[in-house]
Design a protein around this motif. Structure first.
Motif, PDB file in Angstrom:
ATOM      1  N   ASN A   1       0.830  -1.212   0.000  1.00  0.00           N
ATOM      2  CA  ASN A   1       0.000   0.000   0.000  1.00  0.00           C
ATOM      3  C   ASN A   1       0.859   1.253   0.000  1.00  0.00           C
ATOM      4  OD1 ASN A   1      -2.386  -1.439  -0.006  1.00  0.00           O
ATOM      5  ND2 ASN A   1      -2.615  -1.418   2.230  1.00  0.00           N
ATOM      6  N   ILE A   2       1.937   1.218   0.772  1.00  0.00           N
ATOM      7  CA  ILE A   2       2.854   2.368   0.825  1.00  0.00           C
ATOM      8  C   ILE A   2       3.542   2.557  -0.520  1.00  0.00           C
ATOM      9  CG2 ILE A   2       5.014   3.227   1.825  1.00  0.00           C
ATOM     10  CD1 ILE A   2       4.131   1.932   4.476  1.00  0.00           C
ATOM     11  N   GLU A   3       4.057   1.457  -1.073  1.00  0.00           N
ATOM     12  CA  GLU A   3       4.781   1.544  -2.340  1.00  0.00           C
ATOM     13  C   GLU A   3       3.883   2.052  -3.461  1.00  0.00           C
ATOM     14  OE1 GLU A   3       8.123  -1.968  -1.630  1.00  0.00           O
ATOM     15  OE2 GLU A   3       6.236  -2.449  -2.669  1.00  0.00           O
TER      16      GLU A   3
ATOM     17  N   GLN B   1       1.800   4.320  -3.368  1.00  0.00           N
ATOM     18  CA  GLN B   1       1.578   5.772  -3.267  1.00  0.00           C
ATOM     19  C   GLN B   1       2.666   6.573  -3.982  1.00  0.00           C
ATOM     20  OE1 GLN B   1       1.139   6.852   0.888  1.00  0.00           O
ATOM     21  NE2 GLN B   1      -0.009   4.971   1.316  1.00  0.00           N
ATOM     22  N   PHE B   2       3.720   5.893  -4.429  1.00  0.00           N
ATOM     23  CA  PHE B   2       4.864   6.626  -4.993  1.00  0.00           C
ATOM     24  C   PHE B   2       5.011   6.357  -6.494  1.00  0.00           C
ATOM     25  CE2 PHE B   2       5.594   6.453  -0.490  1.00  0.00           C
ATOM     26  CZ  PHE B   2       6.060   7.729  -0.190  1.00  0.00           C
ATOM     27  N   GLU B   3       4.018   6.811  -7.243  1.00  0.00           N
ATOM     28  CA  GLU B   3       4.088   6.729  -8.693  1.00  0.00           C
ATOM     29  C   GLU B   3       4.944   7.884  -9.213  1.00  0.00           C
ATOM     30  OE1 GLU B   3       0.273   6.601 -10.468  1.00  0.00           O
ATOM     31  OE2 GLU B   3      -0.341   4.751  -9.451  1.00  0.00           O
TER      32      GLU B   3
ATOM     33  N   GLN C   1       9.917   6.249  -1.020  1.00  0.00           N
ATOM     34  CA  GLN C   1       9.105   5.733   0.088  1.00  0.00           C
ATOM     35  C   GLN C   1       9.860   5.722   1.406  1.00  0.00           C
ATOM     36  OE1 GLN C   1       8.875   1.908  -2.012  1.00  0.00           O
ATOM     37  NE2 GLN C   1       9.134   0.873  -0.040  1.00  0.00           N
TER      38      GLN C   1
ATOM     39  N   GLN D   1       7.638  14.342   3.699  1.00  0.00           N
ATOM     40  CA  GLN D   1       7.093  14.172   2.358  1.00  0.00           C
ATOM     41  C   GLN D   1       8.102  13.457   1.458  1.00  0.00           C
ATOM     42  OE1 GLN D   1       4.130  15.127   0.935  1.00  0.00           O
ATOM     43  NE2 GLN D   1       3.257  16.000   2.800  1.00  0.00           N
TER      44      GLN D   1
END
Length: 360
Positions: free
Chosen positions: A8-10, A12-14, A213, A221
């Motif tokens: 889920n965390i990964e 978020q970093f598109e 991440q 951020q």
């Protein structure tokens, strides 16, 4: 449960992108507010820096420069980020980040002297820059300190630093981000992910899918950016700077980029760890070619303008290397006297010995 959380965390970093490989705008909402003149200036700087890189490699091979880390391929990452800064912001560069401090105001001849190990190359009077850091990752903790100092003085400025993907594997990387995050210091940490550090693939350096991440653990951020897209890099740093000076803390920016040359000119052979297919794939993403296509579509750039920049770069580089050549050679006594305000007895003896030799 833990695996799902990581996924889920990964997710978020598109990668953030504005300009695709064909020079087309694919994210109009994110387009930064830059005038035609500013867009042309960005292109000017990238073309100039590519020529500087080519000439520096040639000078190194001739024995006229010392340590040199090639920059071709990383112009968008380096110059797009620097262009987003204020003159009073601080830059703490790594050894590949000399172009940023040149465009921040360091005279070109001093950049050449830095390469030669001459102390004059480390004299940046009146400029908010530190000397390029040779120790991998050491600039990260230093940046946290400079940024905290800016905050304590009430300055509306930031401290920005650069490292590569290899630097993100260092302890200083985590310590610096954690400290800056804890104190909401106005810092920007740029990791230029050129995929191989010195020679180790980024996939073997970390189990994390992205470097961006890693910001989560520090409570700051994090953003991953197309490092071959100068507009995306500029926008990401502009937004990070705005957050920082508004008291919202630091940002980690991972720029996905590629160095076309070796790690340094000190014997590295990238053909031992990179394939021709991978090189070809990234050459199609060239930041200068991409931005050129965009500007040409807006009638803001042409071959004549580019040739003018190339000619200017060659002329100024020639003058700068001549000035560097004319700088008095560094002496052993210079090294001793610049290191200490008051010399200990053993160095006083050595100073006198070398002073006698140098006076002959």
């Amino acid at each position: 449960m833990g695996t799902k959380t990581i996924e889920n965390i990964e997710g978020q970093f598109e990668m953030f992108q504005i300009l695709n490989e064909n020079g087309e705008i694919v994210n109009k909402e994110a387009m930064p507010e830059l005038s035609d003149e500013q867009l042309q200036e960005l292109m000017h700087r990238m073309v100039y820096t590519r020529i500087l890189d080519q000439r520096s490699i040639s000078l190194n091979r001739q024995g006229r420069l010392g340590f040199y880390a090639p920059t071709a391929g990383q112009e968008a990452s380096q110059l797009g980020s620097q262009y987003a800064l204020d003159k009073e912001d601080w830059i703490l560069p790594g050894y590949r980040d000399v172009p940023q401090i040149i465009w921040h105001g360091l005279p070109l001849y001093k950049a050449f002297l830095f390469s030669r190990g001459h102390f004059v190359g480390n004299q940046a009077d009146g400029l908010n820059v530190l000397s390029p850091q040779i120790i991998i990752g050491a600039q990260i903790t230093q940046t946290a300190g400079v940024a905290l100092g800016l905050k304590k003085k009430g300055k509306k400025n930031v401290a920005i630093t650069y490292t590569g993907d290899g630097g993100a594997s260092q302890g200083d990387f985590y310590e610096g981000m954690n400290f800056a995050g804890a104190y909401a210091a106005p810092a920007i940490f740029v990791v230029q992910n050129n995929r191989f550090a010195i020679s180790v693939p980024v996939e073997k350096q970390s189990a994390a899918k992205t470097i961006a991440q890693k910001a989560v653990a520090a409570g700051i951020q994090g953003v991953q950016v197309d490092g071959m897209d100068v507009l995306a890099v500029y926008k990401a740093v502009t937004d990070a700077r705005e957050r920082a000076i508004n008291g919202e803390g630091p940002t980690l920016i991972e720029t996905m980029t590629y160095r076309y040359g070796p790690h340094t000119m000190a014997g590295d052979d990238p053909t031992r760890y990179r394939s021709e297919d991978l090189d070809s794939e990234w050459e199609k993403k060239d930041p200068i070619v991409r931005f050129r296509k965009y500007l040409e579509s807006k009638d803001l750039w042409n071959e004549e303008k580019e040739n003018e920049v190339v000619a200017k770069a060659k002329e100024e580089i020639k003058a700068a290397i001549k000035k560097a050549d004319g700088t008095p050679k560094q002496k052993v006594t210079d090294l001793i006297s610049h290191m200490y305000e008051e010399l200990p007895y053993n160095l006083r003896e050595q100073y006198e010995q070398y002073s006698a030799k140098e006076s002959k």
